[in-house]
Design an enzyme around this catalytic site. Structure first.
Site, PDB file in Angstrom:
ATOM      1  N   THR A 132      33.239  45.745  46.152  1.00  0.00           N
ATOM      2  CA  THR A 132      34.306  44.894  45.807  1.00  0.00           C
ATOM      3  C   THR A 132      35.237  44.679  47.040  1.00  0.00           C
ATOM      4  O   THR A 132      35.202  45.638  47.816  1.00  0.00           O
ATOM      5  CB  THR A 132      35.284  45.356  44.574  1.00  0.00           C
ATOM      6  OG1 THR A 132      36.355  44.641  44.536  1.00  0.00           O
ATOM      7  CG2 THR A 132      35.707  46.793  44.587  1.00  0.00           C
ATOM      8  N   ASP A 133      35.708  43.387  46.979  1.00  0.00           N
ATOM      9  CA  ASP A 133      37.022  43.357  48.200  1.00  0.00           C
ATOM     10  C   ASP A 133      38.029  44.311  47.841  1.00  0.00           C
ATOM     11  O   ASP A 133      38.867  44.235  49.058  1.00  0.00           O
ATOM     12  CB  ASP A 133      37.232  41.853  48.537  1.00  0.00           C
ATOM     13  CG  ASP A 133      37.813  41.285  47.106  1.00  0.00           C
ATOM     14  OD1 ASP A 133      38.045  41.909  45.922  1.00  0.00           O
ATOM     15  OD2 ASP A 133      38.433  39.855  47.145  1.00  0.00           O
ATOM     16  N   GLU A 134      38.296  44.735  46.719  1.00  0.00           N
ATOM     17  CA  GLU A 134      39.442  45.465  46.419  1.00  0.00           C
ATOM     18  C   GLU A 134      39.544  46.782  47.375  1.00  0.00           C
ATOM     19  O   GLU A 134      40.775  47.163  47.530  1.00  0.00           O
ATOM     20  CB  GLU A 134      39.643  45.641  45.001  1.00  0.00           C
ATOM     21  CG  GLU A 134      39.608  44.483  44.165  1.00  0.00           C
ATOM     22  CD  GLU A 134      39.980  44.491  42.678  1.00  0.00           C
ATOM     23  OE1 GLU A 134      40.795  45.406  42.287  1.00  0.00           O
ATOM     24  OE2 GLU A 134      39.498  43.718  42.075  1.00  0.00           O
ATOM     25  N   TYR A 158      40.657  52.064  40.345  1.00  0.00           N
ATOM     26  CA  TYR A 158      39.256  51.692  40.465  1.00  0.00           C
ATOM     27  C   TYR A 158      38.978  51.397  42.008  1.00  0.00           C
ATOM     28  O   TYR A 158      37.754  51.725  42.354  1.00  0.00           O
ATOM     29  CB  TYR A 158      39.457  50.414  39.935  1.00  0.00           C
ATOM     30  CG  TYR A 158      38.293  49.232  40.197  1.00  0.00           C
ATOM     31  CD1 TYR A 158      37.177  49.392  39.701  1.00  0.00           C
ATOM     32  CD2 TYR A 158      38.721  48.038  41.037  1.00  0.00           C
ATOM     33  CE1 TYR A 158      35.949  48.787  39.988  1.00  0.00           C
ATOM     34  CE2 TYR A 158      37.496  47.056  41.162  1.00  0.00           C
ATOM     35  CZ  TYR A 158      36.482  47.302  40.898  1.00  0.00           C
ATOM     36  OH  TYR A 158      35.441  46.618  41.141  1.00  0.00           O
ATOM     37  N   LYS A 162      35.443  52.894  43.932  1.00  0.00           N
ATOM     38  CA  LYS A 162      34.427  51.943  44.896  1.00  0.00           C
ATOM     39  C   LYS A 162      34.288  52.245  46.216  1.00  0.00           C
ATOM     40  O   LYS A 162      33.528  52.436  46.590  1.00  0.00           O
ATOM     41  CB  LYS A 162      34.923  50.526  44.217  1.00  0.00           C
ATOM     42  CG  LYS A 162      34.644  49.999  43.206  1.00  0.00           C
ATOM     43  CD  LYS A 162      33.543  50.096  42.496  1.00  0.00           C
ATOM     44  CE  LYS A 162      32.344  49.201  42.884  1.00  0.00           C
ATOM     45  NZ  LYS A 162      31.058  49.247  42.397  1.00  0.00           N
TER      46      LYS A 162
END
Ligand code: NAD
Ligand code: TYD
Length: 363
Positions: A132-134, A158, A162
């Site tokens: 993810t970009d997060e 989260y 990741k």
């Protein structure tokens, strides 16, 4: 054949369905069927031997060893994860377990399998990690978009879990020479999206006359990508990506949350008018005229990232990939899909879903 993990979830099921529609190569789909996994997403493949579904956990090393030795996949595409930021705030442990420990176990099983391969088979093997970009953290309004070189700065349990999994994947390339690829994608939307995430939650709540909870001032920005485009980007990286590299995948579609909610409301006004459906506002007991009446600002998410934006020029330059959908075309398809698939929606809004909504949003 290829091994997919998490192929009963939102993106994984879209990936499996498109894979089976586009070619004949068999898929083994390993999924633990958590609250987010749903075999109904794969109903159209029933009776189709191309997909073999295995109900199991990526943390189960013995099961993974069995799957690799039995099926000898040429590639792994790893979607399985705990994926909802709000759930990671109320219960982070499952995120460490699946996203970190599970990814580690999967890497170990893949490495053991890869070590048994020889020559061209060994060189052709791929482990593609879907991320993810997060992991890059949050941007100020005028900051440039995330590139593959943006330092990691995850802000939620989260995104931290990741990020940890991305680092493990990277280390297997540098330490063992394992042929890994990582994709970091922006927010997806589209069919089979579980209605605890922003867009499907707004569609489902609006049609039921429930309030549309917008966190904080609603000015947080996300970059939105139609799920089918994410799947085509992953297929492209799997086929032509350079091992050890990461690729950002994005939609060139930055929008504030409040604008997303208003667009969804306007499409519902057009495609499923509240007056024709006799939708009653559950707060006031009065008929709803326009769905935007239901928008309600609620307390902000703790540690809420302000802005995500993806610079997707590398995948375009090196692999020739660009999204096919604009936000206008993708969101229209999405709203139409939810309207046409109310039975699917009813199936997922079960007891545990209602418990989550009550816990997260109160009465
Ligand atoms: P999802 O929550 O809808 O689905 C996750 C799937 O993984 C479910 O089917 C679940 O049953 C399965 N799963 C969970 N824990 C498991 C375990 N321990 N063993 C086996 N299966 C397990 O998630 P999604 O939105 O489809 O996301 C898929 C992947 O894409 C995730 O890795 C996520 O981080 C990443 N991603 C998601 C988005 C997004 O906008 N949704 C954006 C970028 C990246
Ligand atoms: P979400 O779909 O949970 O994805 P992510 O947190 O991974 O970006 O949320 C998207 C944005 O919408 C995020 O800024 C939080 C916001 N949001 C709301 O305002 N209200 C809601 O009820 C939800 C679920 C999200």
């Amino acid at each position: 054949m290829i091994l997919i993990t998490g192929g009963a979830g939102f993106i994984g099921s879209n990936f499996v369905l498109h894979w089976c529609a586009l070619n004949d190569e068999p898929v083994v789909n390993l999924d633990a069927l958590t609250y987010a996994g749903n075999r109904a997403n794969l109903q159209s493949l029933e009776g189709n031997d191309q997909q073999r579904f295995v109900h199991g956990n990526i943390c189960d090393a013995a099961l993974l060893a069995k799957i690799f030795s039995q099926h000898r996949p040429r590639a792994v595409v790893h979607f399985a994860a705990e994926s909802h930021v709000d759930r990671s705030i109320t219960g982070p442990e499952a995120f460490v377990e699946t996203n970190v420990v599970g990814t580690f176990r999967l890497l170990e099983a893949a490495r053991a399998h890869w070590n048994t391969l020889q020559g061209a088979d060994k060189a052709a093997f791929r482990f593609l990690h879907v991320s993810t970009d997060e992991v890059y953290g949050t941007l100020a309004p005028t900051d440039p978009a995330f590139t593959e070189n943006t330092p990691y700065a995850p802000n939620s349990p989260y995104s931290a879990s990741k990020a940890a999994s991305d680092h493990l994947v990277r280390s297997y390339y540098h330490t063992y020479g394992m042929p890994v690829l990582t994709t970091n994608c922006s927010n997806n939307y589209g069919p089979f999206h579980f209605p605890e995430k922003l867009i499907p939650l707004m569609i489902v709540n609006a049609l039921a006359g429930k309030s549309l909870p917008v966190y904080g001032d609603g000015q947080q920005i996300r970059d939105w990508l139609y799920v089918e485009d994410h799947c085509s980007g992953i297929r492209r990286v799997l086929e032509a990506g350079t091992c050890g590299e990461t690729y950002n995948i994005g939609g060139w579609n930055e929008k504030a949350n409040i604008d997303i909610v208003k667009i969804v409301c306007a499409l519902l006004d057009e495609m499923a008018p509240a007056s024709a459906r006799q939708v009653i506002n559950q707060q006031t007991g009065k008929p709803v005229e326009q769905y935007a009446e239901l928008i309600t600002y609620v307390a902000d998410r703790p540690g809420h990232d302000r802005r995500y934006a993806i610079d997707a020029r590398k995948i375009e330059r090196e692999l020739g990939w660009r999204p096919a959908e604009t936000f206008d075309t993708g969101i229209r398809k999405t709203v139409a899909w939810y309207l046409a698939n109310q039975t699917w929606v009813k199936g997922v809004i079960d007891g545990s879903y209602r418990d989550w909504v009550a816990q997260q949003y109160g009465a």
